[in-house]
Design a protein around this motif. Structure first.
Motif, short mmCIF file in Angstrom:
data_model
loop_
_atom_site.label_atom_id
_atom_site.label_comp_id
_atom_site.label_asym_id
_atom_site.label_seq_id
_atom_site.Cartn_x
_atom_site.Cartn_y
_atom_site.Cartn_z
N GLU A 16 0.81 -1.23 0.15
CA GLU A 16 -0.09 -0.05 0.06
C GLU A 16 0.75 1.17 -0.07
O GLU A 16 0.53 2.24 -0.68
CB GLU A 16 -0.88 -0.19 1.18
CG GLU A 16 -2.19 -0.83 0.97
CD GLU A 16 -3.11 -0.69 1.86
OE1 GLU A 16 -3.55 0.32 2.17
OE2 GLU A 16 -3.72 -1.80 2.44
N ARG A 17 2.02 1.19 0.64
CA ARG A 17 2.96 2.43 0.72
C ARG A 17 3.19 2.62 -0.74
O ARG A 17 3.47 3.80 -1.26
CB ARG A 17 4.05 2.06 1.61
CG ARG A 17 4.92 3.09 2.28
CD ARG A 17 6.11 2.71 3.00
NE ARG A 17 6.72 3.78 3.27
CZ ARG A 17 6.89 4.92 4.20
NH1 ARG A 17 5.59 4.84 4.96
NH2 ARG A 17 7.66 5.76 4.15
N TYR A 18 3.97 1.58 -1.18
CA TYR A 18 4.42 1.57 -2.67
C TYR A 18 3.31 2.26 -3.75
O TYR A 18 3.60 3.30 -4.39
CB TYR A 18 4.93 0.43 -3.38
CG TYR A 18 5.57 0.64 -4.65
CD1 TYR A 18 6.72 0.98 -4.61
CD2 TYR A 18 4.78 0.49 -5.94
CE1 TYR A 18 7.68 0.88 -5.87
CE2 TYR A 18 5.61 0.60 -6.99
CZ TYR A 18 6.93 0.89 -7.02
OH TYR A 18 7.49 0.99 -8.23
N GLU A 19 2.09 1.84 -3.32
CA GLU A 19 1.02 2.31 -4.39
C GLU A 19 0.62 3.89 -4.05
O GLU A 19 0.66 4.73 -4.89
CB GLU A 19 -0.41 1.67 -3.67
CG GLU A 19 -1.61 2.38 -4.65
CD GLU A 19 -2.85 1.26 -4.12
OE1 GLU A 19 -3.40 0.33 -4.80
OE2 GLU A 19 -3.17 1.79 -2.65
N GLN A 20 0.82 4.33 -2.70
CA GLN A 20 0.68 5.53 -2.57
C GLN A 20 1.83 6.59 -3.09
O GLN A 20 1.48 7.61 -3.62
CB GLN A 20 0.87 6.07 -1.00
CG GLN A 20 -0.68 5.47 -0.23
CD GLN A 20 -0.44 5.33 1.36
OE1 GLN A 20 0.58 5.59 1.75
NE2 GLN A 20 -1.51 4.85 1.78
N MET A 21 2.96 5.82 -3.13
CA MET A 21 3.95 6.84 -3.48
C MET A 21 4.14 6.84 -5.23
O MET A 21 4.47 7.73 -5.76
CB MET A 21 5.46 6.17 -3.12
CG MET A 21 5.51 6.58 -1.72
SD MET A 21 6.99 5.79 -0.81
CE MET A 21 8.23 6.94 -1.45
N PHE A 22 3.79 5.79 -5.91
CA PHE A 22 4.25 5.54 -7.19
C PHE A 22 3.07 5.27 -8.10
O PHE A 22 3.34 5.28 -9.41
CB PHE A 22 5.21 4.04 -7.36
CG PHE A 22 6.44 4.58 -6.60
CD1 PHE A 22 7.29 5.25 -7.35
CD2 PHE A 22 6.95 3.90 -5.25
CE1 PHE A 22 8.64 5.49 -6.73
CE2 PHE A 22 7.90 4.26 -4.85
CZ PHE A 22 8.94 4.86 -5.62
N MET A 23 1.75 5.09 -7.65
CA MET A 23 0.63 4.74 -8.50
C MET A 23 0.51 5.80 -9.60
O MET A 23 0.43 5.55 -10.86
CB MET A 23 -0.57 4.50 -7.72
CG MET A 23 -1.65 3.96 -8.38
SD MET A 23 -1.21 2.22 -8.50
CE MET A 23 -2.39 1.96 -9.97
#
Ligand SMILES: C[S@@+](CC[C@H](N)C(=O)[O-])C[C@H]1O[C@@H](n2cnc3c(N)ncnc32)[C@H](O)[C@@H]1O
Length: 212
Positions: A16-23
């Motif tokens: 989820e953290r990656y999603e928030q940063m890179f989506m």
């Protein structure tokens, strides 16, 4: 612990953290657009390896709605995010080291920042498998951080979780592509600024499967 095991656990935890940063990060959009232009055909089957939360898949599906995308990642949490973010894609849990076992063929393959999490040997094998799975004339997208393999090792993120990061020599990756009959026709050098302010060069390679 086995570097792969720890790295996979870390990615699964940080989905989820990656999603928030890179989506919605747009610094790679020019390279995605060039890839779409090279696809040519309106329809076709596309395999993504190491798809994360579906950031590239989402871009491609919006741009070419008729693409049938199979998005794969070793992390079940990433695959859950893909199912939410791009419900039209077929999302599967799969280790990039098992790509060679697939019995399907694709018009295009996307490998966005998956090889930094594979050893040189596993990277060579994955690229070789891509050459077999992609139809003649098909297009491959590959991104990575070129560097000295001796500098590969565990990196600790701001959450304290570790992943093993592999630097791959550009010449060796180019040789892997060539041996897999994937002819490079365009590259992008993208400067990425990390959270700590340090910049690094991200290399995107577009290659076409030769008649071989
Ligand atoms: C940096 S993210 C890249 C996500 C997306 N492709 C992009 O370019 O933004 C790396 C992804 O590789 C996945 N990954 C790491 N090791 C893997 C492996 N052995 N097989 C498949 N996926 C793996 C992680 O779960 C993560 O989603």
């Amino acid at each position: 612990m086995d570097p792969y095991k720890e790295t996979i656990q870390t990615w699964d935890k940080l989905a989820e953290r990656y999603e928030q940063m890179f989506m919605d990060m747009d610094i790679y959009h020019e390279s995605y657009a060039a890839f779409c232009d090279a696809l040519g055909a309106e329809e076709g089957r596309l395999l993504e390896i190491g798809c994360g939360p579906g950031n590239i898949t989402q871009y491609l599906q919006k741009k070419v709605p008729t693409l049938q995308i199979t998005a794969t990642d070793v992390s079940p949490s990433m695959i859950e995010r893909v199912n939410i973010n791009v419900p039209s894609a077929e999302a599967r849990v799969m280790d990039a080291r098992d790509v060679g076992a697939l019995q399907e063929s694709f018009n295009a393959i996307v490998c966005g920042f998956i090889i930094p999490y594979l050893s040189a040997e596993d990277c060579t094998q994955m690229i070789s498998a891509c050459g077999r799975l992609i139809q003649k004339g098909g297009v491959c997208y590959l991104s990575f951080v070129p560097g000295n393999p001796k500098e590969s090792g565990f990196v600790t993120g701001s959450t304290g979780d570790r992943s093993y990061f592999h630097y791959h020599a550009k010449d060796r990756v180019m040789e892997d592509l060539s041996k897999a009959y994937l002819e490079v026709f365009k590259t992008f050098e993208i400067i990425y600024k990390k959270a700590n302010g340090v910049t690094e060069m991200h290399l995107v390679v577009l290659a076409r499967r030769l008649e071989g």
